[in-house]
Design a protein around this motif. Structure first.
Motif, mmCIF file in Angstrom:
data_model
loop_
_atom_site.group_PDB
_atom_site.id
_atom_site.type_symbol
_atom_site.label_atom_id
_atom_site.label_comp_id
_atom_site.label_asym_id
_atom_site.label_seq_id
_atom_site.Cartn_x
_atom_site.Cartn_y
_atom_site.Cartn_z
ATOM 1 N N VAL A 30 -23.845 6.120 53.202
ATOM 2 C CA VAL A 30 -24.668 5.318 54.111
ATOM 3 C C VAL A 30 -24.246 5.497 55.567
ATOM 4 O O VAL A 30 -24.938 5.033 56.472
ATOM 5 C CB VAL A 30 -24.698 3.821 53.726
ATOM 6 N N PHE A 31 -23.132 6.166 55.792
ATOM 7 C CA PHE A 31 -22.686 6.529 57.140
ATOM 8 C C PHE A 31 -22.485 8.043 57.174
ATOM 9 O O PHE A 31 -21.361 8.540 57.290
ATOM 10 C CB PHE A 31 -21.388 5.799 57.509
ATOM 11 N N PRO A 32 -23.581 8.806 57.044
ATOM 12 C CA PRO A 32 -23.468 10.254 56.843
ATOM 13 C C PRO A 32 -23.148 11.061 58.098
ATOM 14 O O PRO A 32 -23.454 10.648 59.216
ATOM 15 C CB PRO A 32 -24.860 10.619 56.331
ATOM 16 N N CYS A 33 -22.560 12.223 57.847
ATOM 17 C CA CYS A 33 -22.372 13.221 58.901
ATOM 18 C C CYS A 33 -23.687 13.979 59.123
ATOM 19 O O CYS A 33 -23.952 14.463 60.214
ATOM 20 C CB CYS A 33 -21.285 14.215 58.515
ATOM 21 N N ALA A 34 -24.481 14.119 58.063
ATOM 22 C CA ALA A 34 -25.760 14.834 58.102
ATOM 23 C C ALA A 34 -26.660 14.234 57.018
ATOM 24 O O ALA A 34 -26.172 13.633 56.056
ATOM 25 C CB ALA A 34 -25.541 16.323 57.834
ATOM 26 N N LYS A 35 -27.955 14.409 57.169
ATOM 27 C CA LYS A 35 -28.888 13.941 56.146
ATOM 28 C C LYS A 35 -28.556 14.623 54.821
ATOM 29 O O LYS A 35 -28.324 15.820 54.784
ATOM 30 C CB LYS A 35 -30.332 14.250 56.536
ATOM 31 N N GLY A 36 -28.512 13.835 53.756
ATOM 32 C CA GLY A 36 -28.192 14.378 52.446
ATOM 33 C C GLY A 36 -26.717 14.327 52.097
ATOM 34 O O GLY A 36 -26.324 14.714 51.000
ATOM 35 N N HIS A 37 -25.877 13.835 53.001
ATOM 36 C CA HIS A 37 -24.430 13.711 52.778
ATOM 37 C C HIS A 37 -24.216 12.863 51.524
ATOM 38 O O HIS A 37 -24.591 11.695 51.459
ATOM 39 C CB HIS A 37 -23.804 13.060 54.010
ATOM 40 N N THR A 38 -23.627 13.473 50.523
ATOM 41 C CA THR A 38 -23.468 12.850 49.210
ATOM 42 C C THR A 38 -21.995 12.663 48.876
ATOM 43 O O THR A 38 -21.178 13.546 49.143
ATOM 44 C CB THR A 38 -24.140 13.748 48.134
ATOM 45 N N LEU A 39 -21.687 11.518 48.294
ATOM 46 C CA LEU A 39 -20.341 11.237 47.813
ATOM 47 C C LEU A 39 -20.329 11.402 46.301
ATOM 48 O O LEU A 39 -21.239 10.923 45.620
ATOM 49 C CB LEU A 39 -19.927 9.818 48.181
ATOM 50 N N VAL A 40 -19.317 12.070 45.796
ATOM 51 C CA VAL A 40 -19.171 12.305 44.364
ATOM 52 C C VAL A 40 -17.833 11.704 43.959
ATOM 53 O O VAL A 40 -16.792 12.069 44.518
ATOM 54 C CB VAL A 40 -19.222 13.812 44.040
ATOM 55 N N ILE A 41 -17.882 10.785 42.994
ATOM 56 C CA ILE A 41 -16.670 10.048 42.639
ATOM 57 C C ILE A 41 -16.461 10.002 41.125
ATOM 58 O O ILE A 41 -17.425 10.027 40.367
ATOM 59 C CB ILE A 41 -16.710 8.598 43.185
ATOM 60 N N PRO A 42 -15.198 9.906 40.719
ATOM 61 C CA PRO A 42 -14.950 9.594 39.311
ATOM 62 C C PRO A 42 -15.133 8.090 39.138
ATOM 63 O O PRO A 42 -14.881 7.315 40.074
ATOM 64 C CB PRO A 42 -13.488 9.996 39.113
ATOM 65 N N LYS A 43 -15.563 7.669 37.982
ATOM 66 C CA LYS A 43 -15.704 6.234 37.742
ATOM 67 C C LYS A 43 -14.336 5.567 37.561
ATOM 68 O O LYS A 43 -14.184 4.381 37.829
ATOM 69 C CB LYS A 43 -16.601 5.978 36.538
ATOM 70 N N LYS A 44 -13.373 6.345 37.138
ATOM 71 C CA LYS A 44 -12.011 5.823 37.017
ATOM 72 C C LYS A 44 -11.443 5.684 38.426
ATOM 73 O O LYS A 44 -11.474 6.626 39.223
ATOM 74 C CB LYS A 44 -11.153 6.778 36.191
ATOM 75 N N ASP A 47 -6.659 6.458 43.465
ATOM 76 C CA ASP A 47 -6.654 6.548 44.923
ATOM 77 C C ASP A 47 -6.710 7.984 45.445
ATOM 78 O O ASP A 47 -7.564 8.330 46.254
ATOM 79 C CB ASP A 47 -5.406 5.837 45.450
ATOM 80 N N TYR A 48 -5.831 8.829 44.976
ATOM 81 C CA TYR A 48 -5.623 10.157 45.562
ATOM 82 C C TYR A 48 -6.156 11.227 44.619
ATOM 83 O O TYR A 48 -5.788 11.256 43.439
ATOM 84 C CB TYR A 48 -4.123 10.325 45.816
ATOM 85 N N ILE A 49 -6.985 12.106 45.130
ATOM 86 C CA ILE A 49 -7.658 13.099 44.284
ATOM 87 C C ILE A 49 -6.667 13.941 43.477
ATOM 88 O O ILE A 49 -6.935 14.271 42.330
ATOM 89 C CB ILE A 49 -8.626 13.981 45.101
ATOM 90 N N PHE A 50 -5.518 14.253 44.056
ATOM 91 C CA PHE A 50 -4.561 15.091 43.346
ATOM 92 C C PHE A 50 -3.708 14.302 42.352
ATOM 93 O O PHE A 50 -2.855 14.877 41.678
ATOM 94 C CB PHE A 50 -3.709 15.902 44.315
ATOM 95 N N ASP A 51 -3.971 12.993 42.232
ATOM 96 C CA ASP A 51 -3.369 12.196 41.177
ATOM 97 C C ASP A 51 -4.283 12.096 39.957
ATOM 98 O O ASP A 51 -3.887 11.541 38.925
ATOM 99 C CB ASP A 51 -3.042 10.774 41.669
ATOM 100 N N LEU A 52 -5.497 12.646 40.045
ATOM 101 C CA LEU A 52 -6.398 12.655 38.889
ATOM 102 C C LEU A 52 -5.802 13.538 37.796
ATOM 103 O O LEU A 52 -5.179 14.566 38.098
ATOM 104 C CB LEU A 52 -7.772 13.209 39.274
ATOM 105 N N GLU A 53 -6.019 13.151 36.561
ATOM 106 C CA GLU A 53 -5.632 14.014 35.448
ATOM 107 C C GLU A 53 -6.436 15.306 35.577
ATOM 108 O O GLU A 53 -7.556 15.304 36.086
ATOM 109 C CB GLU A 53 -5.935 13.319 34.127
ATOM 110 N N ASP A 54 -5.884 16.410 35.113
ATOM 111 C CA ASP A 54 -6.524 17.718 35.284
ATOM 112 C C ASP A 54 -7.968 17.744 34.781
ATOM 113 O O ASP A 54 -8.849 18.251 35.479
ATOM 114 C CB ASP A 54 -5.721 18.818 34.593
ATOM 115 N N ASP A 55 -8.214 17.187 33.601
ATOM 116 C CA ASP A 55 -9.573 17.204 33.049
ATOM 117 C C ASP A 55 -10.544 16.440 33.938
ATOM 118 O O ASP A 55 -11.678 16.872 34.144
ATOM 119 C CB ASP A 55 -9.606 16.623 31.634
ATOM 120 N N LEU A 56 -10.090 15.310 34.468
ATOM 121 C CA LEU A 56 -10.957 14.503 35.331
ATOM 122 C C LEU A 56 -11.198 15.210 36.668
ATOM 123 O O LEU A 56 -12.319 15.234 37.173
ATOM 124 C CB LEU A 56 -10.346 13.118 35.541
ATOM 125 N N TYR A 57 -10.151 15.810 37.217
ATOM 126 C CA TYR A 57 -10.281 16.561 38.474
ATOM 127 C C TYR A 57 -11.262 17.726 38.306
ATOM 128 O O TYR A 57 -12.178 17.899 39.116
ATOM 129 C CB TYR A 57 -8.913 17.079 38.925
#
Length: 129
Positions: A30-44, A47-57
């Motif tokens: 809702v505060f995009p850098c450009a039109k179409g700026h999409t956020l992709v998130i795990p539901k779990k 905090d830190y992307i590199f703390d995700l389990e390998d399968d989830l990452y």
């Protein structure tokens, strides 16, 4: 304490959803850098992307990759940029940003966009999936 993304996942806060699976959610920023700026998130909530389990990452990145062609088809651009900053919200997430120039990836220069236009963009991207 639940993050804003966890509240979006639970439906407590509305979003302009692009796609969803059992493990992942994609929605427009809702505060995009450009039109179409999409956020992709795990539901779990992690905090830190590199703390995700390998399968989830790996699943998160594959889910993001599956969305990029639809975003590019719906939002005229040269390509879809990918960014992982990780400081804005303490919930791992990937930014997919339609790019026509390097300036489109400037996180300090957000564009203003109406809820109506966000809804139209979300619908356009969903039609391309």
């Amino acid at each position: 304490m639940a993050t804003i993304f966890s509240k979006i996942i639970s439906g407590e806060i509305p979003c302009h959803k692009i796609a969803e699976t059992e493990d992942f959610l994609a929605f427009l920023d809702v505060f995009p850098c450009a039109k179409g700026h999409t956020l992709v998130i795990p539901k779990k909530e992690v905090d830190y992307i590199f703390d995700l389990e390998d399968d989830l990452y790996l699943g998160l990145m594959a889910f993001a990759k599956s969305l990029a062609p639809a975003i590019k088809a719906a939002v005229p651009c040269k390509r879809i940029g990918v960014a992982v900053i990780g400081l804005e919200v303490p919930h791992a997430h990937v930014h997919l940003i339609p790019l026509n120039s390097m300036a489109d990836m400037d996180f300090s220069d957000k564009i203003k966009i109406s809820q109506e236009e966000l809804s139209e963009i979300a619908t356009s991207i969903q039609k391309e999936l």
